[in-house]
Design a protein around this motif. Structure first.
Motif, short mmCIF file in Angstrom:
data_model
loop_
_atom_site.label_atom_id
_atom_site.label_comp_id
_atom_site.label_asym_id
_atom_site.label_seq_id
_atom_site.Cartn_x
_atom_site.Cartn_y
_atom_site.Cartn_z
N LYS A 173 0.84 -1.20 0.00
CA LYS A 173 0.00 0.00 0.00
C LYS A 173 0.87 1.24 0.00
CE LYS A 173 -0.38 0.21 5.07
NZ LYS A 173 -1.33 0.30 6.22
N LEU A 174 0.23 2.38 -0.22
CA LEU A 174 0.90 3.68 -0.17
C LEU A 174 -0.02 4.64 0.57
CD1 LEU A 174 3.23 5.56 -1.03
CD2 LEU A 174 1.89 6.09 -3.09
N ASP A 175 0.43 5.12 1.73
CA ASP A 175 -0.34 6.07 2.53
C ASP A 175 0.41 7.40 2.60
OD1 ASP A 175 -2.27 4.13 3.08
OD2 ASP A 175 -1.23 3.46 4.90
N ARG A 176 -0.36 8.47 2.61
CA ARG A 176 0.24 9.80 2.74
C ARG A 176 -0.19 10.42 4.05
NH1 ARG A 176 0.54 14.67 -1.76
NH2 ARG A 176 1.84 16.08 -0.50
N TYR A 177 0.79 10.83 4.84
CA TYR A 177 0.54 11.48 6.12
C TYR A 177 1.20 12.86 6.09
CZ TYR A 177 -0.55 6.74 7.70
OH TYR A 177 -1.08 5.47 7.83
N ASP A 178 0.39 13.89 5.93
CA ASP A 178 0.90 15.26 5.93
C ASP A 178 2.07 15.42 4.95
OD1 ASP A 178 -1.00 15.87 7.86
OD2 ASP A 178 0.34 15.31 9.50
N ASP A 179 3.29 15.53 5.49
CA ASP A 179 4.43 15.81 4.63
C ASP A 179 5.33 14.59 4.42
OD1 ASP A 179 5.26 15.61 7.22
OD2 ASP A 179 6.64 17.32 7.16
N ASN A 180 4.79 13.39 4.57
CA ASN A 180 5.59 12.19 4.30
C ASN A 180 4.73 11.07 3.75
OD1 ASN A 180 4.76 10.30 6.62
ND2 ASN A 180 5.35 12.17 7.72
N LEU A 181 5.38 10.11 3.12
CA LEU A 181 4.70 8.94 2.55
C LEU A 181 5.12 7.69 3.31
CD1 LEU A 181 5.26 9.53 -1.28
CD2 LEU A 181 3.21 10.09 0.05
N PHE A 182 4.23 6.73 3.34
CA PHE A 182 4.53 5.42 3.93
C PHE A 182 4.12 4.35 2.92
CE2 PHE A 182 3.05 1.72 6.50
CZ PHE A 182 4.30 1.32 6.95
N MET A 183 5.09 3.58 2.47
CA MET A 183 4.84 2.56 1.46
C MET A 183 5.25 1.19 1.97
SD MET A 183 5.98 2.53 -2.54
CE MET A 183 5.27 1.35 -3.70
#
Length: 347
Positions: free
Chosen positions: A88-98
């Protein structure tokens, strides 16, 4: 200070989950040993470059230290600790989590006897403006080669943290292609075994291979949407335009691998149906053989039952040739039935 570990491997007895921490400015690695907190402070004081922290199976306390240094989102941190996430790819404010699932083909003698064909692991990537944090689960997901390859090409590292994410995704997808290629040979062997005369491959063995195909699907198929987001500019300035084209290339490679996985899945479904049909046919043949022998055995059983009723007045009961005649007739009827069933391929 945290000493970087060459190759990204975790030495025996080393408790620190941070296996590498480096600062890159204009694509060149700065000398020295850095802790994550010191490294990010140095980069932000310079206003240039980025930090790459590599971690291997960190516990909650250790990753919290890194999360506090980089300001990582607590939900993503929780996923990185417990693993077992789908791509998955999640976006949290000013960063990404993949999240990416890694695959490794397990060598074996035959796909019909192996307990495991595909081994999986995970790589989690936190991507920010001036940092990239990689968290690995599984011993076959090492990134030391990726780090060395990028360090040998400063013009790529100069593009920033997004290029690191691209190289990781590219390495993972290349791993998919290698596994799919190796798996193709196993599928061919299974297909040959299913349609071979008098093959002994069973439904349980077929479902084992089918299970491994599902492992491939769970890794490959969900990754398409995150790669498409990265290549279409949905992540904003975190993925510069010059890096997006690289992700499109990875997406193309993933599509090719996904198509083969789907083809394998459909073929395995057909082979499972064929195996079930063969089992059903074999059961029908067995039932015909049993029925034929029951019919043959019923003849002497009937004769013996009739002459075992012990009545005083029975036809030919006291005739001198009655016993051999009954045996001969019984044997003759059994032989006729045997030839009849043999000719009709019941026996």
């Amino acid at each position: 200070m945290v000493s970087p570990v060459a190759g990204g491997e975790v030495p025996e007895g080393k408790r620190d989950a941070v296996v590498a921490c480096a600062i890159y400015v204009d694509g060149v690695r700065l000398p020295g040993d850095w802790s994550p907190a010191d490294a990010v402070a140095e980069v932000r004081a310079r206003g240039d470059g980025f930090v790459w922290v590599g971690m291997f199976q960190p516990d909650e306390d250790r990753i919290r230290d890194v999360a506090d240094a980089f300001g990582l989102h607590e939900l993503a941190v929780e996923d990185a600790v417990h693993a077992h996430q789908r791509p998955k790819l999640d976006r949290y404010d000013d960063n990404l989590f993949m999240v990416l699932k890694t695959l490794r083909f397990v060598e074996h003698e035959s796909p019909t006897t192996a307990n495991e064909i595909v081994e999986s692991g995970e790589i989690m990537v936190f991507l920010g403006r001036d940092y990239v944090v990689t968290v690995r689960h599984g011993h076959h997901s090492e990134l030391g080669d990726v780090r060395r390859q990028l360090e040998a090409a400063p013009h790529l590292l100069a593009a920033g943290p997004a290029m690191v994410l691209h190289e990781i995704a590219d390495r993972v997808v290349d791993g998919y292609r290698e596994v799919v290629e190796a798996f193709g040979g196993d599928v061919d062997l299974v297909e040959t075994a299913v349609f071979a005369p008098r093959s002994e491959i069973g439904v349980e063995q077929m479902y084992l291979v089918k299970r491994e195909i599902m492992e491939l699907r769970r890794a490959v198929m969900p990754l398409a949407a995150p790669l498409r987001k990265l290549s279409e500019g949905a992540c904003g300035p975190l993925v510069p335009d010059e890096v997006r084209s690289y992700f499109r290339n990875v997406d193309d490679h993933l599509t090719a691998a996904a198509e083969r996985v789907v083809a394998f899945d459909e073929l395995l479904t057909t082979l499972v149906d064929a195996t079930l049909a063969k089992v059903s046919l074999q059961q029908n043949n067995d039932m015909r053989r049993i029925s034929a022998w029951v019919a043959i055995i019923a003849v002497p059983t009937l004769v013996v039952g009739v002459y075992g009723m012990n009545f005083d007045h029975m036809p030919e009961l006291r005739w001198h040739y009655g016993y051999p005649l009954v045996l001969s007739v019984t044997l003759g009827v059994c032989l006729v039935l045997y030839r009849l069933f043999k000719r009709n391929r019941w026996l």
